[in-house]
Motif scaffolding. Structure first.
Motif, PDB file in Angstrom:
ATOM      1  N   TRP A 105       0.865  -1.177   0.000  1.00 56.92           N
ATOM      2  CA  TRP A 105       0.000   0.000   0.000  1.00 56.92           C
ATOM      3  C   TRP A 105       0.900   1.224   0.000  1.00 56.92           C
ATOM      4  O   TRP A 105       1.946   1.243   0.673  1.00 56.92           O
ATOM      5  CB  TRP A 105      -0.881   0.055   1.266  1.00 56.92           C
ATOM      6  N   GLY A 122       2.214   8.308  -7.586  1.00 53.81           N
ATOM      7  CA  GLY A 122       2.438   7.779  -8.922  1.00 53.81           C
ATOM      8  C   GLY A 122       3.883   7.343  -9.124  1.00 53.81           C
ATOM      9  O   GLY A 122       4.160   6.289  -9.701  1.00 53.81           O
ATOM     10  N   ALA A 141       4.317   4.117  -7.301  1.00 53.24           N
ATOM     11  CA  ALA A 141       3.656   2.999  -7.985  1.00 53.24           C
ATOM     12  C   ALA A 141       4.549   2.465  -9.107  1.00 53.24           C
ATOM     13  O   ALA A 141       4.733   1.260  -9.260  1.00 53.24           O
ATOM     14  CB  ALA A 141       2.296   3.435  -8.531  1.00 53.24           C
ATOM     15  N   ARG A 142       5.114   3.387  -9.886  1.00 48.53           N
ATOM     16  CA  ARG A 142       6.011   2.959 -10.966  1.00 48.53           C
ATOM     17  C   ARG A 142       7.250   2.269 -10.409  1.00 48.53           C
ATOM     18  O   ARG A 142       7.659   1.213 -10.885  1.00 48.53           O
ATOM     19  CB  ARG A 142       6.454   4.181 -11.809  1.00 48.53           C
ATOM     20  N   THR A 202       6.448  -1.147  -8.774  1.00 42.48           N
ATOM     21  CA  THR A 202       6.157  -2.121  -9.828  1.00 42.48           C
ATOM     22  C   THR A 202       7.458  -2.613 -10.457  1.00 42.48           C
ATOM     23  O   THR A 202       7.661  -3.812 -10.657  1.00 42.48           O
ATOM     24  CB  THR A 202       5.246  -1.502 -10.905  1.00 42.48           C
ATOM     25  N   VAL A 214       1.287  -3.295  -6.194  1.00 42.57           N
ATOM     26  CA  VAL A 214       0.646  -2.234  -5.410  1.00 42.57           C
ATOM     27  C   VAL A 214      -0.851  -2.508  -5.375  1.00 42.57           C
ATOM     28  O   VAL A 214      -1.498  -2.587  -6.416  1.00 42.57           O
ATOM     29  CB  VAL A 214       0.941  -0.842  -6.008  1.00 42.57           C
ATOM     30  N   ARG A 215      -1.388  -2.684  -4.187  1.00 42.13           N
ATOM     31  CA  ARG A 215      -2.793  -3.059  -4.041  1.00 42.13           C
ATOM     32  C   ARG A 215      -3.681  -1.865  -3.692  1.00 42.13           C
ATOM     33  O   ARG A 215      -4.902  -1.932  -3.834  1.00 42.13           O
ATOM     34  CB  ARG A 215      -2.946  -4.117  -2.942  1.00 42.13           C
ATOM     35  N   ARG A 216      -3.083  -0.823  -3.179  1.00 41.41           N
ATOM     36  CA  ARG A 216      -3.895   0.314  -2.790  1.00 41.41           C
ATOM     37  C   ARG A 216      -3.012   1.546  -2.687  1.00 41.41           C
ATOM     38  O   ARG A 216      -1.894   1.459  -2.218  1.00 41.41           O
ATOM     39  CB  ARG A 216      -4.557   0.045  -1.422  1.00 41.41           C
ATOM     40  N   MET A 217      -3.552   2.688  -3.143  1.00 41.50           N
ATOM     41  CA  MET A 217      -2.905   3.976  -2.928  1.00 41.50           C
ATOM     42  C   MET A 217      -3.921   4.834  -2.188  1.00 41.50           C
ATOM     43  O   MET A 217      -5.051   4.986  -2.656  1.00 41.50           O
ATOM     44  CB  MET A 217      -2.556   4.621  -4.269  1.00 41.50           C
ATOM     45  N   VAL A 218      -3.531   5.366  -1.056  1.00 41.08           N
ATOM     46  CA  VAL A 218      -4.471   6.130  -0.237  1.00 41.08           C
ATOM     47  C   VAL A 218      -3.873   7.476   0.118  1.00 41.08           C
ATOM     48  O   VAL A 218      -2.705   7.559   0.493  1.00 41.08           O
ATOM     49  CB  VAL A 218      -4.777   5.421   1.099  1.00 41.08           C
ATOM     50  N   THR A 219      -4.675   8.515   0.033  1.00 45.10           N
ATOM     51  CA  THR A 219      -4.303   9.807   0.598  1.00 45.10           C
ATOM     52  C   THR A 219      -5.268  10.080   1.744  1.00 45.10           C
ATOM     53  O   THR A 219      -6.484   9.955   1.579  1.00 45.10           O
ATOM     54  CB  THR A 219      -4.403  10.924  -0.454  1.00 45.10           C
ATOM     55  N   SER A 220      -4.722  10.435   2.880  1.00 43.03           N
ATOM     56  CA  SER A 220      -5.559  10.607   4.067  1.00 43.03           C
ATOM     57  C   SER A 220      -5.031  11.758   4.906  1.00 43.03           C
ATOM     58  O   SER A 220      -3.893  12.187   4.748  1.00 43.03           O
ATOM     59  CB  SER A 220      -5.589   9.301   4.871  1.00 43.03           C
ATOM     60  N   ILE A 234      -5.599   3.457   8.706  1.00 40.20           N
ATOM     61  CA  ILE A 234      -5.089   2.855   7.471  1.00 40.20           C
ATOM     62  C   ILE A 234      -3.821   2.045   7.762  1.00 40.20           C
ATOM     63  O   ILE A 234      -3.669   0.918   7.285  1.00 40.20           O
ATOM     64  CB  ILE A 234      -4.858   3.946   6.399  1.00 40.20           C
TER      65      ILE A 234
END
Lengths: 254, 254
Positions: free
Chosen positions: A10, A29, A32-33, A36, A42-48, A57
């Motif tokens: 995540w 992003g 994620a690149r 990978t 990558v199973r989840r991208m979260v902004t909190s 989270i």
């Protein structure tokens, strides 16, 4: 490395300013690149926000993914609360980390800043964290292993984040399996629907990601085919799609 | 509108290609800006894969936020599963929506496509959904009210998404309170630490978001101050920060 399972991750961005639309989140992003390319799914991208929501989270991620990479919330101001929230999430004490304090003292001196309590606070980390030096800014990051999940805690400033991620990646070298295989082709003379049967078949294999996209103009249809697999299983899936594309009268573009 | 609570939202992006780093997610940032300008407090932005993980996120949102805006996963291919996942999440049957079918038939005819079963599938929606016409592409979106949470389901293609969001926003007009207040200033001659006491004070007021950022060069420090409040409480907080900045010898830049 056949037989080894693909690590899952995540990506967590702590940032009220992203949620308010004041700042574009480019870190997620990039990560994620990069993840990978290291062979991480990558199973989840979260902004909190910088509050209990982010602690929740972090808590949810434990035991569910092998890796959590967070960015943001490591500075000297009162809303830089990532280390505190991570401590709460994992039930670990937040304490002054001597190695991190050493890093902060050195960076503060190098940058000609004053050593204030707010700056020293940047050396407070959950017990067991290994600090990551910040050679661009001041706030140290951290690597923390907890019940099968490794947390990599990075600052939000992109130039600091990317450099410190690479240091963390070097320390976690045993985790990376290398990039997934990847095959790509574009066909003219067919539409996505022509590949529907082949796609349905391939969708049963969870180790292969297949994506098709329309790539034509009106009257000149076309389809882009993309196959990615962390398990190295691209060739068979790709061959099946090429066969379906040709059977439907498609011709491959250079 | 004093007394009214500020609606909260999650923005959910369904997209394996974003998680794989193949595509940059520009939808979430656009929606964060747009929802903020409508007076909605965005509490979370999530990107998740086209599988159970996304159903879980939809389920978690129910009763917790007033609004969920999702993008992606509405097309004709097998991995366009958002309507199915939302049905599962909410325990609602997925069924052919007659109004949505009408929209799909019309758009397919207008665009000169064949009416295939895969295209008709785009009219399958959770029971109770109100379809949103797609005047740019083909796949309809939907508005679905469920136990105090309104789901707005949009396609992932940005040009389709933005246009359909505006149609949804018009239909949900009663939800919007208008933009938050916003005050901004930059001071020279002070550092963030000079504002620490004022910031600590203001941090107790959850209705005001305050952000400071270093804005100087070496030897010429500066601080940017930003105050945002969905409850219209900017002035007092801003005045307190200006006072602290001036007391510390800061001078405001034009």
């Amino acid at each position: 490395m056949p037989g080894q399972t693909v690590p899952r991750a995540w990506i967590v961005t702590l940032g009220n300013e992203v949620l308010l639309g004041e700042v574009e989140n480019t870190n997620a992003g990039w990560l994620a690149r990069r993840l990978t390319s290291l062979g991480v799914r990558v199973r989840r991208m979260v902004t909190s926000p910088d509050d209990e929501e982010s602690a929740e989270i972090f808590r949810d991620a434990v035991g569910r993914v092998e890796l959590v990479v967070s960015t943001g919330g490591l500075g000297p101001t009162y809303d830089d609360r990532t280390m505190y929230l991570l401590s709460r999430a994992l039930g670990l004490p937040l304490e002054r980390n001597p190695a991190a304090e050493e890093m902060v003292r050195r960076r503060v001196a190098e940058r000609g800043f004053q050593l204030t309590p707010a700056r020293l606070k940047m050396a407070d980390m959950p017990r067991g964290a290994e600090p990551l030096e910040n050679r661009v800014g001041t706030a140290p990051g951290a690597i923390l292993r907890h019940e099968g999940t490794t947390f990599v805690v990075l600052p939000g400033v992109p130039a600091e984040m990317t450099r410190m991620f690479e240091e963390a990646a070097a320390r976690l070298a045993g985790m990376w399996r290398g990039p997934p295989c990847r095959r790509e082709a574009t066909f003219q003379g067919i539409v996505e629907a022509d590949l529907a049967d082949a796609l349905m078949e391939l969708s049963r294999d969870e180790s292969v990601y297949v994506k098709t996209q329309p790539r034509g103009q009106p009257g000149r249809p076309g389809v882009r085919i993309l196959v990615i697999s962390f398990e190295g299983r691209c060739d068979e899936a790709f061959a099946r799609l090429l066969q379906a594309a040709r059977a439907a009268g498609g011709s491959a573009l250079e």
